[in-house]
Design a protein around this motif. Structure first.
Motif, PDB file in Angstrom:
ATOM      1  N   PRO A  16      36.528  52.040  45.641  1.00  0.00           N
ATOM      2  CA  PRO A  16      36.873  53.417  45.513  1.00  0.00           C
ATOM      3  C   PRO A  16      38.237  53.385  44.950  1.00  0.00           C
ATOM      4  N   GLU A  17      38.806  54.345  44.332  1.00  0.00           N
ATOM      5  CA  GLU A  17      40.073  54.460  44.062  1.00  0.00           C
ATOM      6  C   GLU A  17      41.189  55.540  44.747  1.00  0.00           C
ATOM      7  N   VAL A  18      42.023  54.984  45.142  1.00  0.00           N
ATOM      8  CA  VAL A  18      42.983  55.890  46.123  1.00  0.00           C
ATOM      9  C   VAL A  18      43.509  56.905  45.058  1.00  0.00           C
ATOM     10  N   ILE A  19      43.333  58.218  45.373  1.00  0.00           N
ATOM     11  CA  ILE A  19      43.897  59.180  44.329  1.00  0.00           C
ATOM     12  C   ILE A  19      44.741  59.894  45.172  1.00  0.00           C
ATOM     13  N   GLY A  20      45.377  59.958  46.521  1.00  0.00           N
ATOM     14  CA  GLY A  20      46.313  60.396  47.063  1.00  0.00           C
ATOM     15  C   GLY A  20      46.090  60.207  48.527  1.00  0.00           C
ATOM     16  N   PHE A  21      47.061  61.016  49.235  1.00  0.00           N
ATOM     17  CA  PHE A  21      47.144  60.687  50.765  1.00  0.00           C
ATOM     18  C   PHE A  21      47.188  61.938  51.491  1.00  0.00           C
ATOM     19  N   THR A  22      46.532  62.049  52.691  1.00  0.00           N
ATOM     20  CA  THR A  22      46.474  63.099  53.534  1.00  0.00           C
ATOM     21  C   THR A  22      47.293  63.010  54.703  1.00  0.00           C
ATOM     22  N   ALA A  23      48.569  63.855  55.127  1.00  0.00           N
ATOM     23  CA  ALA A  23      48.991  63.909  56.347  1.00  0.00           C
ATOM     24  C   ALA A  23      48.694  64.808  57.322  1.00  0.00           C
ATOM     25  N   SER A  24      48.425  64.685  58.601  1.00  0.00           N
ATOM     26  CA  SER A  24      48.009  65.746  59.670  1.00  0.00           C
ATOM     27  C   SER A  24      48.705  65.580  60.904  1.00  0.00           C
ATOM     28  N   ASN A  25      49.160  66.714  61.343  1.00  0.00           N
ATOM     29  CA  ASN A  25      49.848  66.881  62.408  1.00  0.00           C
ATOM     30  C   ASN A  25      49.530  67.887  63.288  1.00  0.00           C
ATOM     31  N   SER A  26      49.448  67.928  64.674  1.00  0.00           N
ATOM     32  CA  SER A  26      48.848  68.918  65.338  1.00  0.00           C
ATOM     33  C   SER A  26      49.578  69.334  66.526  1.00  0.00           C
ATOM     34  N   VAL A  27      49.810  70.338  67.148  1.00  0.00           N
ATOM     35  CA  VAL A  27      50.242  70.546  68.547  1.00  0.00           C
ATOM     36  C   VAL A  27      49.274  71.448  69.449  1.00  0.00           C
ATOM     37  N   LEU A  87      48.594  62.960  65.088  1.00  0.00           N
ATOM     38  CA  LEU A  87      49.346  62.540  63.781  1.00  0.00           C
ATOM     39  C   LEU A  87      48.767  61.461  63.254  1.00  0.00           C
ATOM     40  N   SER A  88      48.562  61.881  62.058  1.00  0.00           N
ATOM     41  CA  SER A  88      47.863  60.830  61.204  1.00  0.00           C
ATOM     42  C   SER A  88      48.209  60.742  59.725  1.00  0.00           C
ATOM     43  N   VAL A  89      48.280  59.752  58.997  1.00  0.00           N
ATOM     44  CA  VAL A  89      48.245  59.700  57.386  1.00  0.00           C
ATOM     45  C   VAL A  89      47.206  58.767  57.052  1.00  0.00           C
ATOM     46  N   SER A  90      46.527  59.192  56.017  1.00  0.00           N
ATOM     47  CA  SER A  90      45.335  58.426  55.623  1.00  0.00           C
ATOM     48  C   SER A  90      45.256  58.779  54.212  1.00  0.00           C
ATOM     49  N   PRO A  91      44.494  57.774  53.470  1.00  0.00           N
ATOM     50  CA  PRO A  91      44.268  57.743  52.000  1.00  0.00           C
ATOM     51  C   PRO A  91      42.984  58.705  51.909  1.00  0.00           C
ATOM     52  N   ARG A  92      43.229  59.266  50.300  1.00  0.00           N
ATOM     53  CA  ARG A  92      41.912  59.949  50.001  1.00  0.00           C
ATOM     54  C   ARG A  92      41.579  59.108  48.747  1.00  0.00           C
ATOM     55  N   TYR A  93      40.242  59.060  48.730  1.00  0.00           N
ATOM     56  CA  TYR A  93      39.485  57.876  47.804  1.00  0.00           C
ATOM     57  C   TYR A  93      38.661  58.903  46.698  1.00  0.00           C
ATOM     58  N   ASN A  94      38.456  58.292  45.510  1.00  0.00           N
ATOM     59  CA  ASN A  94      37.520  58.955  44.630  1.00  0.00           C
ATOM     60  C   ASN A  94      36.257  58.115  44.531  1.00  0.00           C
ATOM     61  N   TYR A  95      35.360  58.534  44.861  1.00  0.00           N
ATOM     62  CA  TYR A  95      33.926  57.512  45.145  1.00  0.00           C
ATOM     63  C   TYR A  95      33.209  57.575  43.950  1.00  0.00           C
ATOM     64  N   GLU A  96      33.506  57.563  42.662  1.00  0.00           N
ATOM     65  CA  GLU A  96      32.455  57.549  41.428  1.00  0.00           C
ATOM     66  C   GLU A  96      31.487  56.682  41.653  1.00  0.00           C
ATOM     67  N   ALA A 153      49.514  64.588  49.144  1.00  0.00           N
ATOM     68  CA  ALA A 153      50.362  64.167  48.084  1.00  0.00           C
ATOM     69  C   ALA A 153      49.806  63.184  47.262  1.00  0.00           C
ATOM     70  N   PRO A 154      50.463  62.757  46.483  1.00  0.00           N
ATOM     71  CA  PRO A 154      50.316  61.373  45.608  1.00  0.00           C
ATOM     72  C   PRO A 154      50.735  60.073  46.422  1.00  0.00           C
ATOM     73  N   THR A 155      51.367  60.192  47.220  1.00  0.00           N
ATOM     74  CA  THR A 155      52.022  59.036  48.115  1.00  0.00           C
ATOM     75  C   THR A 155      51.912  59.322  49.514  1.00  0.00           C
ATOM     76  N   ALA A 156      52.024  58.350  50.501  1.00  0.00           N
ATOM     77  CA  ALA A 156      51.891  58.683  51.861  1.00  0.00           C
ATOM     78  C   ALA A 156      53.253  59.096  52.285  1.00  0.00           C
ATOM     79  N   ALA A 157      54.398  58.790  51.693  1.00  0.00           N
ATOM     80  CA  ALA A 157      55.693  59.246  52.129  1.00  0.00           C
ATOM     81  C   ALA A 157      55.797  60.605  51.762  1.00  0.00           C
ATOM     82  N   ALA A 158      55.384  61.181  50.624  1.00  0.00           N
ATOM     83  CA  ALA A 158      55.485  62.371  50.074  1.00  0.00           C
ATOM     84  C   ALA A 158      54.794  63.393  50.767  1.00  0.00           C
TER      85      ALA A 158
END
Length: 239
Positions: A111-122, A96-105, A60-65
């Motif tokens: 690098p530009e932050v273009i969104g966030f990735t949240a991961s959860n596993s059981v 459980l993790s939340v991390s930014p996604r970057y644009n490495y042009e 999502a565009p933000t970590a919260a979303a």
């Protein structure tokens, strides 16, 4: 002219020093001759339990979303697992993790932050292997999109380890008999026994990213056979 005499303490030390080699020699002669051997035992059986890692990854565009969407999908996945009869004690959050996604042009100083990735596993223990493929299928349909791996084990591993221990002792005894026979000596009584390591079955892992929930079929699962290894050390007296 007075004759030189040694002090009593010095004389006692010299006498003790002279007697020490004889005492050590006697101790060495009394020490039993021994032979040390090690043995390895294996036992194999078809596993009756599977452990799988099921996860949800959201962007999502933000970590919260990203975290909000991820939490909704994981809650639906856990509910589905419980609806399938999996006990709460057999479901455990493992990541459980939340991390930014970057644009490495190129030619960009930062690098530009273009969104966030949240991961959860059981991690899920499945005590009925016949349901494993269906559980994975249902979990994916409920929102899971990341399968971290699967391993197979035993709900009651003690009988298998006991068999491996017996095999390890038999292997060590066989080695001791062979070696003493080859050396032309007789094998005496057992003086010492110690277990070395008891190796658990190695997990058979695979992973996959599932892009669409409706693309998963009833996943085929083959448990095969798992093996445990045990080592022992024995020390025998040589007659």
């Amino acid at each position: 002219m007075r004759s030189a005499t040694l002090p009593a303490a010095a004389a006692a030390i010299m006498m003790a020093g002279c007697a020490a080699p004889a005492a050590n020699a006697a101790d060495s002669a009394d020490a039993p001759r021994t032979i040390s051997v090690s043995g390895e035992g294996r036992a194999a059986a078809a596993p009756d339990m599977a452990v799988i890692s099921i996860g949800v990854q959201s962007e999502a565009p933000t970590a919260a979303a990203a975290l909000r969407q991820n939490s909704a999908d994981m809650s639906a996945t856990i509910k589905k697992l419980k609806d399938l009869g999996i006990a709460a004690k057999d479901i455990q959050t493992s990541g459980l993790s939340v991390s930014p996604r970057y644009n490495y042009e190129k030619n960009r100083s930062q690098p530009e932050v273009i969104g966030f990735t949240a991961s959860n596993s059981v991690t899920v223990r499945l005590r009925d292997l016949s349901d494993a493929g269906s559980v994975i299928d249902q979990a994916v349909q409920s929102g899971a999109n990341n399968l971290g791996g699967v391993s197979f084990s035993f709900s009651e591993p003690k009988p298998l380890y006991d068999e491996a221990r017996r095999n390890a002792v038999a292997d060590a005894k066989s080695k001791a008999s062979l070696l003493t026979d080859a050396a032309g000596v007789r094998l005496g009584k057992l003086l010492y026994i110690q277990e070395g390591y008891a190796q658990t079955p190695q997990p058979k892992m695979y992973s996959a990213r599932m892009e669409m929930a409706d693309s998963a079929a009833n996943v085929p699962m083959e448990a095969g056979e798992s093996e445990v290894n045990v080592t022992v050390s024995l020390v025998y007296e040589i007659e």
